[in-house]
Design an enzyme around this catalytic site. Structure first.
Site, PDB file in Angstrom:
ATOM      1  N   VAL A   1       3.985  -0.873   4.280  1.00  0.00           N
ATOM      2  CA  VAL A   1       2.564  -1.135   4.596  1.00  0.00           C
ATOM      3  C   VAL A   1       1.892  -1.969   3.660  1.00  0.00           C
ATOM      4  O   VAL A   1       1.798  -1.517   2.329  1.00  0.00           O
ATOM      5  CB  VAL A   1       1.661   0.322   4.817  1.00  0.00           C
ATOM      6  CG1 VAL A   1       0.393   0.186   5.085  1.00  0.00           C
ATOM      7  CG2 VAL A   1       2.283   1.222   5.678  1.00  0.00           C
TER       8      VAL A   1
ATOM      9  N   LYS B   1       1.489  -2.514   8.834  1.00  0.00           N
ATOM     10  CA  LYS B   1       2.657  -1.804   8.803  1.00  0.00           C
ATOM     11  C   LYS B   1       3.767  -2.471   9.282  1.00  0.00           C
ATOM     12  O   LYS B   1       3.695  -2.913  10.490  1.00  0.00           O
ATOM     13  CB  LYS B   1       2.560  -0.409   9.665  1.00  0.00           C
ATOM     14  CG  LYS B   1       3.525   0.636   9.332  1.00  0.00           C
ATOM     15  CD  LYS B   1       3.372   1.995   9.768  1.00  0.00           C
ATOM     16  CE  LYS B   1       3.015   2.230  11.330  1.00  0.00           C
ATOM     17  NZ  LYS B   1       2.911   3.523  11.465  1.00  0.00           N
TER      18      LYS B   1
ATOM     19  N   PHE C   1       9.033   4.583   8.750  1.00  0.00           N
ATOM     20  CA  PHE C   1       8.912   3.286   9.619  1.00  0.00           C
ATOM     21  C   PHE C   1       9.218   1.942   8.761  1.00  0.00           C
ATOM     22  O   PHE C   1       9.967   1.023   9.254  1.00  0.00           O
ATOM     23  CB  PHE C   1       7.480   3.344   9.923  1.00  0.00           C
ATOM     24  CG  PHE C   1       7.280   2.255  11.166  1.00  0.00           C
ATOM     25  CD1 PHE C   1       6.854   0.773  10.821  1.00  0.00           C
ATOM     26  CD2 PHE C   1       7.512   2.549  12.432  1.00  0.00           C
ATOM     27  CE1 PHE C   1       6.569  -0.030  11.663  1.00  0.00           C
ATOM     28  CE2 PHE C   1       7.289   1.439  13.480  1.00  0.00           C
ATOM     29  CZ  PHE C   1       6.826   0.382  13.105  1.00  0.00           C
TER      30      PHE C   1
ATOM     31  N   ASP D   1       4.091  14.465  14.631  1.00  0.00           N
ATOM     32  CA  ASP D   1       4.488  14.537  13.335  1.00  0.00           C
ATOM     33  C   ASP D   1       3.088  15.003  12.655  1.00  0.00           C
ATOM     34  O   ASP D   1       2.621  13.933  11.583  1.00  0.00           O
ATOM     35  CB  ASP D   1       4.800  13.080  13.082  1.00  0.00           C
ATOM     36  CG  ASP D   1       5.530  12.973  11.605  1.00  0.00           C
ATOM     37  OD1 ASP D   1       5.848  14.231  11.149  1.00  0.00           O
ATOM     38  OD2 ASP D   1       5.774  11.945  11.195  1.00  0.00           O
TER      39      ASP D   1
ATOM     40  N   LEU E   1       0.806  -1.271  -0.124  1.00  0.00           N
ATOM     41  CA  LEU E   1      -0.059   0.079  -0.033  1.00  0.00           C
ATOM     42  C   LEU E   1       0.918   1.320   0.090  1.00  0.00           C
ATOM     43  O   LEU E   1       0.293   2.360  -0.494  1.00  0.00           O
ATOM     44  CB  LEU E   1      -0.949   0.102   1.118  1.00  0.00           C
ATOM     45  CG  LEU E   1      -2.131  -0.925   1.195  1.00  0.00           C
ATOM     46  CD1 LEU E   1      -2.954  -1.005   2.535  1.00  0.00           C
ATOM     47  CD2 LEU E   1      -3.075  -0.966   0.252  1.00  0.00           C
ATOM     48  N   GLY E   2       2.149   1.236   0.783  1.00  0.00           N
ATOM     49  CA  GLY E   2       2.765   2.032   0.746  1.00  0.00           C
ATOM     50  C   GLY E   2       4.248   1.942   1.594  1.00  0.00           C
ATOM     51  O   GLY E   2       4.330   0.929   2.082  1.00  0.00           O
ATOM     52  N   ARG E   3       4.945   2.973   1.528  1.00  0.00           N
ATOM     53  CA  ARG E   3       6.353   3.066   2.210  1.00  0.00           C
ATOM     54  C   ARG E   3       6.692   4.223   2.615  1.00  0.00           C
ATOM     55  O   ARG E   3       6.426   5.348   2.395  1.00  0.00           O
ATOM     56  CB  ARG E   3       7.618   2.625   1.016  1.00  0.00           C
ATOM     57  CG  ARG E   3       7.335   1.396   0.291  1.00  0.00           C
ATOM     58  CD  ARG E   3       8.430   1.265  -0.776  1.00  0.00           C
ATOM     59  NE  ARG E   3       8.151   0.172  -1.688  1.00  0.00           N
ATOM     60  CZ  ARG E   3       8.287  -1.100  -1.307  1.00  0.00           C
ATOM     61  NH1 ARG E   3       8.989  -1.591  -0.216  1.00  0.00           N
ATOM     62  NH2 ARG E   3       8.100  -1.954  -2.138  1.00  0.00           N
ATOM     63  N   GLY E   4       7.328   4.066   4.133  1.00  0.00           N
ATOM     64  CA  GLY E   4       7.451   5.198   4.756  1.00  0.00           C
ATOM     65  C   GLY E   4       8.949   5.112   5.591  1.00  0.00           C
ATOM     66  O   GLY E   4       9.662   3.821   5.484  1.00  0.00           O
TER      67      GLY E   4
END
EC number: 2.7.11.-
Length: 894
Positions: free
Chosen positions: A600, A613, A597, A710, A592-595
């Site tokens: 996901v 996550k 942390f 944040d 779904l996504g990357r960050g």
């Protein structure tokens, strides 16, 4: 002014035609004759309105009648009444259609039905106070009106006893209006005055003359003169004021004087909406002009305005008007320099605002309680109206949640020793927040239903002292063994566990000794089980327990809240194994996504989509953030914060499982990554208000206080309904309990959103979040990057400040909005954002203030959008009074 015979003839013809039309449409009318015998009805002779008995709409109270000698003085719907000598709150319930707009009228006439004509009690609309009803003598009639848009499909009108006097009511009338009229930004409208200005007959009128059955009263003033016409006047706009009102008008006797309307005897906190109806009813000469401005408290609010010839124009305020510094409410119609004739006014309606602040209990839960009450025949005198609110009148045996701006929900239901018979009703499963259910000491029969095991919030079920039989669902027994629920079943001799029931069936043909022995053993085992359970539970209070789902014997990250008790959602937000996570994500199939942390993934848990996550590396910082987020989300619950479904911690395999937010994050929608669809200004305001509420809850609703650290558009997620929720609590910090106003920390956050004072001093306060949220607000207005080195000022706050200093707000608004917004709300949001971005944290607002500002803007934008959808059969005849609203994005207009 003399009443001409020609005009009188026209008036009588109109009046007679309307009254003779017995079949005139009364659809949308509900007319209740209170206290009359069931199934009776009559047609009131002066209005031809058909009234029916109220008996099908209320189950309490007793019927009565006024004295025979008073009947000739009053209309027939007041001859009967219903009084309420029993109970504190008694309510009428009407099933209607959500979103419909009604004029609601309650009539009161004591009429000597008893020997105590001096009374005082309260009238409620749902859980909100409508008015106080006071009578001092037998012939004093009182009428209370409310214009209300239904927020549910059930309307309750309640009479509440406040002292020794007995409440009563004579008639209850509902009249459906057009949904495009009488719109407000918030609350409902109580009638202050509805005046036929310049009336030549000193008598009020209603249905038969007014299609909506509004009650009009004549209004004249000493310094005004009446004028009239024998021509017809077109009344076909949405408001449809009666033609009898529009063929007359008042003008100032001194043609150079203004027409002043002052509201007196009013508390300065009261807010009003005003509706004025105009029509030019004189044949003007070619060189004559009637033109005037509308003023309020010496401020110009609309005009110059010229009434249309023999056609109704309705002028109204789209927002409430308030008193000036001296507590005055003065409207004034003042002729312009171009006018040869004085102003005129044909009819006027003024309404005060009732905010109706108390939300009703969740609709589905009210239905469940009504069904439970009906099916079990519960006869508790206080089970009237809303089960939860107002708090002073909540139902006995019912406890509810009371969180600001949230719908109350039922968390506890005690029907012990209530004479219940039959089976356990499935309606109970609709109480989706129920934690405690006590049905003990009744005569309930049948089996323990499976749905009780599926109610995730239930923590205690007491079924003892009934006549239940059969087997207890295995899932319910399993939850009891795991300690996630307390189950009491003593005194139900026919109940058994699934295993013991099977054993009993198998040995059914054995001798009597065998079942007796089996029963004794069962009793022993149950007793031993209860003792064991109590011992384990006692130990659990004094020692950290092992997580039954982990299988590893590791201690949970968060086994006690800061208040010293285990969080109620521990069972729901369970610890999962890494194997579970692999299965949930189908071996990490969909990203779904990357960050910062980690990654996901999309997953499915219990047939519901989730977001998983994963922490990519077991760094000290990563583990610390992981632990912080788990501990925070296990004790923090709010509709505008992301919900933690579960977590995994096996060595370096750490993950958080969240509810799935189908529409991604706010940044994606602003940037266009989610496709060509554009977030409207109303949608952006709603997202801002909801995320602000979540942040306000962290600051003020949590003990100790929590600072997110944040806040940014990528951490505002949107579900399938575009409801906004704050996410990513890995950097969040709790303040220690006490008087500390800040904590000293290593600076953390995202460049561009970071509070410069926090960066400079390392002192973290909740005002650091306020700064970051101000940046988010500017992104919503401008859709510009937070930092852009190509701009004259690289940071968005500096750039917006520069544009504002040049008086150029047009250039900062997102062009994708295409001008579809109220410029005043743009100004308000920008002003709020710039206040949030003040370099000094002490001069920034609290999130409570920010929430209030954003809700005000949202209400204004919603009212504008409703107004833009209104239709008017006379084109430009329905005009809003623009209360300091600008038509262009021009700072000079403010």
């Amino acid at each position: 002014m003399a009443f001409s015979s020609c005009f009188l003839l026209v008036l009588l013809q109109i009046f007679s035609a309307l009254l003779l039309c017995l079949a005139q449409d009364q659809s949308g009318f509900i007319s209740l004759d209170c206290g009359s015998p069931r199934e009776t009805s009559f047609r009131e002779k002066t209005t031809n309105i058909t009234y029916i008995s109220d008996a099908n709409f209320i189950n309490t109270g007793v019927g009565g009648s006024i004295k025979q000698g008073y009947r000739t003085q009053f209309q027939q719907q007041t001859w009967n009444l219903r009084s309420f000598p029993q109970g504190i709150r008694n309510c009428y319930t009407l099933n209607l259609t959500i979103g419909d707009e009604y004029l609601i009228r309650a009539n009161f006439l004591h009429g000597g039905y008893d020997d105590k004509p001096s009374t005082q009690f309260e009238l409620y609309l749902g859980p909100n106070l409508w008015s106080t009803v006071t009578t001092t003598n037998e012939t004093e009639a009182s009428i209370f009106e409310m214009i209300h848009i239904l927020t549910t499909d059930r309307l309750q009108i309640c009479l509440v006893k406040t002292g020794n006097a007995t409440p009563f009511i004579s008639a209850l009338e509902l009249r459906k209006l057009m949904n495009t009229t009488y719109l407000t930004r918030q609350g409902s409208l109580q009638t202050f005055i509805r005046a036929d200005v310049g009336a030549t007959v000193n008598q009020g009128y209603r249905y038969g003359i007014d299609v909506f059955d509004r009650v009009w009263t004549p209004y004249n003033f000493g310094n005004w003169s009446q004028i009239s016409t024998n021509q017809s006047v077109n009344i076909n706009n949405d408001y449809q004021p009666p033609e009898i009102a529009m063929v007359t008008a008042s003008v100032p006797t001194d043609p150079d004087a203004a027409m002043n309307i002052s509201l007196v005897g009013v508390e300065r906190t009261v807010q009003f909406y005003v509706f004025m109806h105009f029509a030019e009813i004189q044949e003007l000469k070619s060189n004559d002009t009637r033109e005037f401005n509308i003023m309020y408290n010496n401020k110009h609010i609309y005009g110059p305005f010229r009434p249309l010839n023999f056609t109704t124009s309705s002028v109204f305020t789209p927002t409430e008007v308030v008193a000036d510094a001296n507590g005055q409410y003065i409207f004034s119609l003042q002729r312009t320099g171009n006018s040869t004739l004085p102003p005129l006014l044909n009819a006027m309606e003024i309404y005060s605002v009732n905010l109706l602040p108390q939300q009703e209990t969740d609709r589905k839960e009210v239905d469940a309680m009504m069904n439970i009450k009906s099916a079990y025949g519960v006869n508790k005198i206080d089970w009237e109206g809303d089960p939860c609110v107002p708090l002073d009148y909540k139902w006995s045996g019912v406890n509810c949640t009371y969180v600001d701006n949230e719908t109350p929900k039922i968390i506890s239901l005690d029907l012990s020793t209530s004479g219940l018979t039959g089976e356990i009703l499935e309606f109970i499963s609709d109480l989706t927040s129920l934690e405690v259910l006590d049905l003990s000491n009744n005569s309930l029969t049948g089996s323990v239903p499976e749905f009780l095991a599926n109610m995730e919030t239930l923590k205690l079920i007491n079924l003892s002292g009934n006549e239940l039989n059969g087997s207890i669902p295995a899932t319910l027994l399993d939850k009891e063994r795991r300690g996630s629920i307390t189950l009491s079943i003593e005194g139900n001799t026919g109940l058994c566990s699934s295993t013991s029931c099977a054993t009993t069936k198998k040995k059914k043909k054995n001798t009597v000794i065998a079942p007796v022995a089996a029963s004794l053993v069962s009793v022993f085992l149950i007793g031993a089980g209860i003792v064991t359970f109590l011992i384990l539970k006692r130990k659990k209070r004094t020692k950290l327990g092992l997580n039954p789902n982990s299988g590893t014997g590791t201690t949970p990250l968060h086994s006690r809240s800061h208040h010293g008790f285990e969080p109620p959602v521990i069972a729901k937000n369970r610890k999962l194994t890494y194997i579970d996570v692999v299965k949930i994500t189908n071996n990490f199939e969909r990203v779904l996504g990357r960050g910062g942390f980690g990654v996901v993934y999309y997953g499915v848990l219990n047939n519901e989509p989730v977001a998983v996550k994963m922490l990519t590396e077991s760094t000290a910082l990563g583990y610390k953030q992981f632990k912080a987020e788990v501990e925070l989300l296990l004790r923090v619950h709010h509709k505008d914060l992301t919900c933690l479904v579960g977590y995994c911690e096996e060595g370096d395999k750490m993950s958080l499982i969240y509810e799935f937010m189908a529409n991604g994050d706010l940044k994606e929608h602003l940037s266009g990554k989610r496709g060509p669809s554009i977030l409207t200004w109303e949608g952006r305001l709603r997202i801002a208000a909801e995320s602000a509420q979540g942040l306000e809850y962290l600051h003020n609703g949590c003990k100790p206080q929590i600072v997110h650290r944040d806040i940014k558009t990528t951490n505002i997620l949107l579900n399938e309904k575009f409801q906004a929720k704050l996410a990513d609590f890995g950097l969040s910090r709790s303040f220690p309990l006490g008087t500390e106003t800040h904590v000293s920390t290593i600076v953390a956050g995202t460049p561009g959103y970071l509070d410069p004072e926090y960066y400079r001093t390392n002192w973290l306060t909740e005002k650091s979040d306020v700064f970051s949220f101000g940046v988010v607000l500017l992104e919503l207005v401008t859709n510009q990057p937070v930092i852009d080195m190509k701009r004259e000022k690289s940071h968005i706050a500096e750039w917006v400040g520069l544009m504002l200093s040049r008086g150029d707000i047009n250039s900062i608004v997102d062009p994708k909005l295409q001008g579809d917004f109220d410029p005043n709300t743009i100004w308000k949001v920008v002003e709020t954002a710039m206040t949030c971005l003040n370099p000094s944290s002490s001069r920034r607002p609290t999130m409570t203030q920010v929430v209030m500002d954003l809700k005000e803007c949202l209400n204004m934008e919603m009212a504008r959008n409703m107004g833009s959808r209104m239709t008017d059969s006379t084109n430009d005849s329905s005009i809003e009074l623009s209360m300091n609203f600008t038509t262009e994005l021009n700072p000079g207009a403010r």
